[in-house]
Scaffold this active site. Structure first.
Site, short mmCIF file in Angstrom:
data_model
loop_
_atom_site.label_atom_id
_atom_site.label_comp_id
_atom_site.label_asym_id
_atom_site.label_seq_id
_atom_site.Cartn_x
_atom_site.Cartn_y
_atom_site.Cartn_z
N ARG A 82 0.83 -1.21 0.00
CA ARG A 82 0.00 0.00 0.00
C ARG A 82 0.86 1.25 0.00
O ARG A 82 2.01 1.25 0.41
CB ARG A 82 -0.99 -0.01 1.16
N ARG A 88 -5.18 -1.79 3.57
CA ARG A 88 -4.69 -3.06 3.04
C ARG A 88 -5.76 -3.69 2.13
O ARG A 88 -5.45 -4.36 1.16
CB ARG A 88 -4.38 -4.02 4.19
N ASN A 95 -3.80 -8.24 -5.97
CA ASN A 95 -3.07 -9.27 -5.22
C ASN A 95 -3.75 -10.63 -5.23
O ASN A 95 -3.08 -11.66 -5.20
CB ASN A 95 -2.80 -8.79 -3.78
N SER A 119 1.20 -11.40 1.60
CA SER A 119 0.57 -10.39 0.75
C SER A 119 -0.76 -9.93 1.34
O SER A 119 -1.52 -10.73 1.88
CB SER A 119 0.33 -10.95 -0.66
N ASP A 148 2.33 -7.68 14.28
CA ASP A 148 1.52 -6.74 15.07
C ASP A 148 1.85 -6.87 16.57
O ASP A 148 1.84 -5.87 17.29
CB ASP A 148 0.03 -6.99 14.81
N ARG A 151 5.00 -4.99 17.21
CA ARG A 151 4.71 -3.55 17.26
C ARG A 151 4.03 -3.18 18.57
O ARG A 151 4.27 -2.10 19.13
CB ARG A 151 3.83 -3.16 16.06
N HIS A 175 -5.69 -8.57 10.57
CA HIS A 175 -4.51 -7.76 10.27
C HIS A 175 -4.97 -6.55 9.47
O HIS A 175 -4.77 -6.44 8.27
CB HIS A 175 -3.50 -8.61 9.47
P1 NAI Z 1 7.37 -4.87 -3.14
O1 NAI Z 1 6.66 -4.14 -4.23
O2 NAI Z 1 8.66 -4.32 -2.62
O3 NAI Z 1 7.65 -6.37 -3.59
C1 NAI Z 1 6.69 -7.18 -4.19
C2 NAI Z 1 7.39 -8.01 -5.25
O4 NAI Z 1 6.45 -8.94 -5.78
C3 NAI Z 1 7.92 -7.18 -6.43
O5 NAI Z 1 9.33 -7.38 -6.57
C4 NAI Z 1 7.15 -7.73 -7.63
O6 NAI Z 1 7.91 -7.74 -8.84
C5 NAI Z 1 6.81 -9.13 -7.17
N1 NAI Z 1 5.70 -9.76 -7.89
C6 NAI Z 1 4.54 -9.19 -8.33
N2 NAI Z 1 3.79 -10.12 -8.97
C7 NAI Z 1 4.48 -11.29 -8.92
C8 NAI Z 1 4.23 -12.59 -9.39
N3 NAI Z 1 3.10 -12.90 -10.04
N4 NAI Z 1 5.15 -13.55 -9.16
C9 NAI Z 1 6.30 -13.27 -8.51
N5 NAI Z 1 6.60 -12.03 -8.04
C10 NAI Z 1 5.70 -11.06 -8.24
O7 NAI Z 1 6.31 -5.03 -1.94
P2 NAI Z 1 6.62 -5.38 -0.42
O8 NAI Z 1 6.79 -4.14 0.36
O9 NAI Z 1 7.65 -6.43 -0.37
O10 NAI Z 1 5.20 -5.99 0.03
C11 NAI Z 1 4.76 -7.23 -0.49
C12 NAI Z 1 3.35 -7.56 0.01
O11 NAI Z 1 3.41 -7.83 1.41
C13 NAI Z 1 2.33 -6.42 -0.14
O12 NAI Z 1 1.08 -6.95 -0.52
C14 NAI Z 1 2.26 -5.82 1.25
O13 NAI Z 1 1.04 -5.15 1.49
C15 NAI Z 1 2.41 -7.06 2.08
N6 NAI Z 1 2.85 -6.86 3.45
C16 NAI Z 1 2.24 -7.64 4.41
C17 NAI Z 1 2.61 -7.55 5.72
C18 NAI Z 1 1.94 -8.43 6.73
O14 NAI Z 1 2.12 -8.21 7.94
N7 NAI Z 1 1.18 -9.43 6.33
C19 NAI Z 1 3.66 -6.59 6.16
C20 NAI Z 1 4.26 -5.86 5.07
C21 NAI Z 1 3.85 -6.00 3.77
#
Ligand code: NAI
Length: 308
Positions: A82, A88, A95, A119, A148, A151, A175
């Site tokens: 986000r 989210r 996603n 994700s 969480d 945090r 979450h």
């Molecule tokens: P980011 O944009 O840095 O990395 C995501 C990666 O996924 C990118 O490198 C992209 O090329 C790749 N990607 C996209 N489609 C793909 C596919 N079909 N196959 C393989 N790779 C693909 O994003 P970031 O910051 O790493 O966040 C990733 C996800 O995690 C987001 O949805 C975010 O909201 C979520 N998130 C969840 C948390 C949680 O506590 N559950 C905490 C932090 C982030």
């Protein structure tokens, strides 16, 4: 043992780095859709091995899932994060498609894999993996509560003006900014309830800062956080690979526990070699039960937007 991390972005790379630094896995395979990106991240991380003293092998691939074959654990971080001001839940459209495709590819090459879903919107993405993967429910774990809760402990220590290692606390339910439930009634400082030290206004402040913890960082960073999410995932992967049987709040498919069924929500669970070894049912206060039910209702509404 082999661990696959899909998405070599901020969270995926941070998680791979923590796993390698702790040196408990034989191999980490990074997968990304962006040409050369996972290979580049893997090479950069491998060039830290002699500096950081680890032997874990890190490799990368642009979408070749045959390289992930035989993974014990796969972490799904692929998708979009986000931006400031977004919830989210707004990420679901893009996603959901990504998570569904990635899951099918993972299971094809590692039919016994344990999947950790990162994700967002995470509770709904974990639900989607349950509905589409065909894996047993102990092998699908959503990561939210571990982060969480970390945090929450950070905010508790700040309010108590004490070291973080002195406090313990847990966040359950959804979450999401509104659905998180920091369990203040059970939080402790060296075994003493924190309610002995913090008045109601301070307790409310800690709970509120915990719930918007992700949003606060997104505003500061311009995108969502990665260090603590990566560390939280690495603790879960280690609990599985090392069979720690560690109690970690995770988003799990409920079947009557906490009065809910057919939904993934954050609850405490024992995590070990089989993934989810046991869901732990703790006694909630009436107010906590009500908040848990409200959070469940909101997640159900988001789940309703899924198309299988
Ligand atoms: P980011 O944009 O840095 O990395 C995501 C990666 O996924 C990118 O490198 C992209 O090329 C790749 N990607 C996209 N489609 C793909 C596919 N079909 N196959 C393989 N790779 C693909 O994003 P970031 O910051 O790493 O966040 C990733 C996800 O995690 C987001 O949805 C975010 O909201 C979520 N998130 C969840 C948390 C949680 O506590 N559950 C905490 C932090 C982030």
């Amino acid at each position: 043992m082999k661990v696959t991390v899909v998405g070599a972005g901020a969270v995926g790379a941070s998680c791979a780095e923590y796993i390698a630094m702790k040196d408990f896995a034989a191999e980490v395979v990074l997968v990304d859709i962006k040409e050369g990106f996972a290979e580049g991240k893997a090479m950069d991380l491998m060039q830290t091995a002699s500096l950081n003293n680890f032997d874990t092998k890190i490799t990368g691939t642009t979408g070749d899932y045959s390289k992930t074959a035989g993974s014990k654990v796969a972490v799904i971080t692929s998708g979009i994060p986000r931006k400031p001001g977004m919830t989210r839940e707004e990420l679901i459209g893009i996603n959901a498609g990504i998570v569904k495709d990635v899951t099918a590819n993972l299971v094809k090459h590692s039919p016994d894999v344990i999947i950790i879903v990162v994700s967002n919107p995470m509770d709904t993405m974990a639900y989607l993996v349950h509905k589409t993967s065909g894996l047993p429910k102990n092998q699908i774990i959503g990561m939210g509560g571990a982060l969480d809760s970390a945090r929450f402990k950070y905010r508790l220590a700040e309010a108590l003006e004490c070291p973080i290692s002195d406090v313990d606390g847990m966040v359950i339910a959804a979450h999401s900014d509104t659905g998180m439930l920091p369990l203040m009634s059970k939080a402790t400082r060296n075994g003493v309830p924190v309610t002995e030290f913090l008045d109601e206004a301070k307790q409310d402040h800690v709970a509120e800062e915990t719930k918007v913890g992700g949003a606060t960082l997104t505003k500061l960073l311009g995108t969502s956080a990665w260090y603590a999410p990566g560390a939280a995932v690495s603790v879960m992967v280690q609990a599985i690979l090392c069979d720690h049987k560690k109690m970690i709040p995770c988003s799990l498919m409920l079947d009557g526990e906490y009065g809910q069924s057919d939904i993934c929500l954050g609850v405490p669970a024992i995590i070990g070699a089989n993934g989810v070894e046991k869901i732990v049912e703790i006694k909630l206060t009436d107010a906590e039960k009500e908040k848990f039910a409200t959070a469940a209702q909101a997640v159900r509404e988001v789940n309703g937007d899924l198309k299988f």
